[in-house]
Each structure stands twice: as structure tokens, then as C-alpha cells.
Design an enzyme around this catalytic site. Sequence first.
Site, PDB file in Angstrom:
ATOM      1  N   GLU A   1      -4.544  13.900  11.160  1.00  0.00           N
ATOM      2  CA  GLU A   1      -4.251  12.704  10.383  1.00  0.00           C
ATOM      3  C   GLU A   1      -3.447  12.960   9.113  1.00  0.00           C
ATOM      4  O   GLU A   1      -3.944  12.824   7.985  1.00  0.00           O
ATOM      5  CB  GLU A   1      -5.546  11.954  10.046  1.00  0.00           C
ATOM      6  CG  GLU A   1      -6.310  11.518  11.289  1.00  0.00           C
ATOM      7  CD  GLU A   1      -7.475  10.592  11.007  1.00  0.00           C
ATOM      8  OE1 GLU A   1      -8.003  10.007  11.956  1.00  0.00           O
ATOM      9  OE2 GLU A   1      -7.857  10.438   9.826  1.00  0.00           O
TER      10      GLU A   1
ATOM     11  N   GLU B   1      -9.592  10.650  18.692  1.00  0.00           N
ATOM     12  CA  GLU B   1     -10.737  10.040  18.006  1.00  0.00           C
ATOM     13  C   GLU B   1     -10.736   8.558  18.295  1.00  0.00           C
ATOM     14  O   GLU B   1      -9.697   7.903  18.248  1.00  0.00           O
ATOM     15  CB  GLU B   1     -10.692  10.226  16.481  1.00  0.00           C
ATOM     16  CG  GLU B   1     -11.027  11.596  15.975  1.00  0.00           C
ATOM     17  CD  GLU B   1     -11.016  11.674  14.449  1.00  0.00           C
ATOM     18  OE1 GLU B   1     -11.276  10.632  13.800  1.00  0.00           O
ATOM     19  OE2 GLU B   1     -10.744  12.747  13.919  1.00  0.00           O
TER      20      GLU B   1
END
Length: 437
Positions: free
Chosen positions: A168, A351
Site C-alpha cells: 500500500e 487484502e
Amino acid sequence: MFSFDRRDFGPDFTFGVATAAYQIEGGQGHGRGQSIWDTFSATPGNVHNGDTGLQACNHYELWPQDLDLIRDGGFDAYRFSFAWPRLIPEGTGAVNQEGVDFYDRLLDGMLERGIKPYATLYHWDLPSTLQDRGGWMNRDIAHWFGDYATLVADKFGDRLAATATINEPWCVAFLSHYLGIHAPGYRDLRAAAHAMHHVLFAHGTAIDALRASGAKNLGIVLNLEKSEPFSDKPEDMQACDMGDALFNRFYLGGVLKGQYPEVVTNWLADYLPENYQADMEVVSRPLDWLGINYYTRGIYKAGEAGGPAIQQVKGDLEKTDIGWEIYPKGLSDLLVRVSSEYTKIPLYVTENGMAEVEGDDDPRRVQYYDDHLKAVLAARELGADIRGYFAWSLLDNYEWAEGYNKRFGLVHVDYETQKRTPKASYRSFQGLLHNTR
């Protein structure tokens, strides 16, 4: 239980669970150096209830039972992260043998249980000594990170099924250097602009280092949102374009096309690193796969006079305990968009999950996973090459600035006793993954 069969995904589809080192390991000591999350969480006002990752889930000692949970759930793979300060306490230089030994035990434990290791090199726990030298604002971090990547490849690469460089980058750069919500907690446009580029330059440098050491199956994990305008007014459409560019297109375009969106580079023209364009060939090194983390959508409207140019507003969909809208269609839309506009390499949902109120009976979470797995199937029907899905998270854990206040786990953790109790969502995956009818 879920409303579909494992066979709907095909024999080669990977089902896994995901965690991150700082959120679960504890085990501080044992030669581990400090990270920016140690100091950020120790600073009053930064984290809910002043919570820190000092103990977390004590995965450092309890990893055998956690791996047993993954095996017994029927999962194929475990997405985990190495802790940079556990392996190289000062960020560069001397290696901590106790840290190497821990990950040796962990990896061997996965393989003994038939679990594929999917590793992430960096999940936000930068060694504090490197932050002292500017951290992600310093171009030299690409070389520090490359050396760290070489160590991981040399010590562990022969046992890794896949390796991601960074988790991320939007959070590493923008959330942490412009919005100030995560460590190191800056709210500075120049800091953010430098970090946005350097995190991707470091990613490319690490890909080169990993490949030079013989590592295989390399990727990066991007968090993406479905960006939507508040209305069809031109000013709201323009705000949405900027929001999408900052959250999605900067990282997708940089990594997969070697090009940042012009609307962002124009905005940051006075703050981006000098001659950053010369780095774009490294930023966009070829990858073997792309990981996508998805949780919700972003709704944008034009800002008010005297305020920010754009603002995000809350939608009217059902929300999780952390306040994020539940929007499975956004996952389908993103997967199709990435595969049609950006790349044909395999995609993984690395995720996806929801925070829910404490309890072992979590019917909303079961429904959440059911709906999002259906969204994966829908995207595959539309041509997206999706090879796997990782639920976030195996365990209730330290949820960064939310501390221990939000629970994402398939398995409940009593933080006082460290007792693990599988929830209904875990049992639903177990039923799916052990069912071969």
C-alpha cells in the site's frame, strides 16, 4: 456458510489469509530495532487509547498455533510480512541473527504444514534510524531498501512462493506524509510528494535486487478504491478525477506504465523530486503479478470556498465497524478496470475484509466475504485474470491508529490471555475450502 463452491474458482485458485509483522508479532527485544510505529504509537494522541504493538498477538512466540489455524482452515497460503527492523535493526548494516532465526522457523513451519509463503518486504514498519535520515523523503532509501531486499532473497528466497516489495504505497506516502494519520505523521506537501515518488522508486530498485539474487514471482501490493463523484455536476466529476488520480492512477500508472497522471504532477510540480522522470524506467520494472487490497469506495465532491479543492463525503451504503461502506461491486469494477486498462499480468486480491464488533458469531462478516468472493467470480467472468484471494485478517490485531479498537480477524484474540477462538467467518472458509463436492 458461503453460497458457492470452491470448484467455482478452479483448481489453481489460491485462497489465503493475510497479516502484517507489526500488527501481530510483538516480540520486541530479541535484537529487534525500533520502528517508526514504536515511536508514533508512543506519542500521545496518535493512536486510539495510546495502544502500541509492544505485545500485539505475540505471534513471535505463538506462531505454531497460528500456522495450525491456517492449515486447519484449509487455506493454501499465508501472506505475511518481514519486519525490516527485526532483520536489520539499524536499517542498514549489521544483521540480527535472532530475527533471521525467527523467520527461518516461521517459513519452515509453513512448509511443514503445506502452506505457501507469500511474503511482503515492507508493511509500514520502517526502522527509526532510517527515519532519522529522512525516511521515505530521502532518495537514498531506494538503496537501503534494495540492500534489505537482497538480504531477504539470499536468506529466505528459496522458500518463498511469491514476494511483494511494498504494501500500500498510498498509505506509506500520502496517508502518512500529507494527511498525517499514520507514522511518521507528517502533514507536509513536499514531504508527501517526495515520499510518493521515492516509495515507487524503492519498489523498482528492490525488484532489481530481488531478481539479481534469483528471487522469483515478484509483485507489489496496491490499495485501490472505487472512486465515484458525488453528483454529475462538472465540478464534482473533476473532483472525482483528482481523487482517483491521487488514490489509484498515480500508483497504477507509475508501476505499470512508467507514467504519473498529469493532474497530479501539475499539482505537485513545485514539490516532486528534481528530475524524477529519469527514475520512471526503474519505477515500472516488469512484474510477475499485482496485488490489490480493496475495502471500500471513495465519493468526491468539489470543495467549499476557502477549503480544500476536493473533499470526500460519506455514502449511504451499509458500513463496517470502522465506518467504511460495504460495496462489493467496487471490487469487481476495479479488477476489470486494472486488467483492461493497465496490465494482463495475474491479479491477486491480497487484502479484503471488514471490521466488526467483538464476538465469535459474525454473520455480517460471513455475508461480506460471500459477496466479495462473488464479486471476484463476476470479474473473472468479465475477463480479469484473478489467481487468488487473501482474507484480511487471520487474527484480530493491532489496527494501526485505531489500536486494538477494531477487529478484522477470522479468529478472535483475547489480548489479555492471547487465547485464539475461531469465528463463524473462519468456519465458513473452513467449510468452503474442505468441501470438494
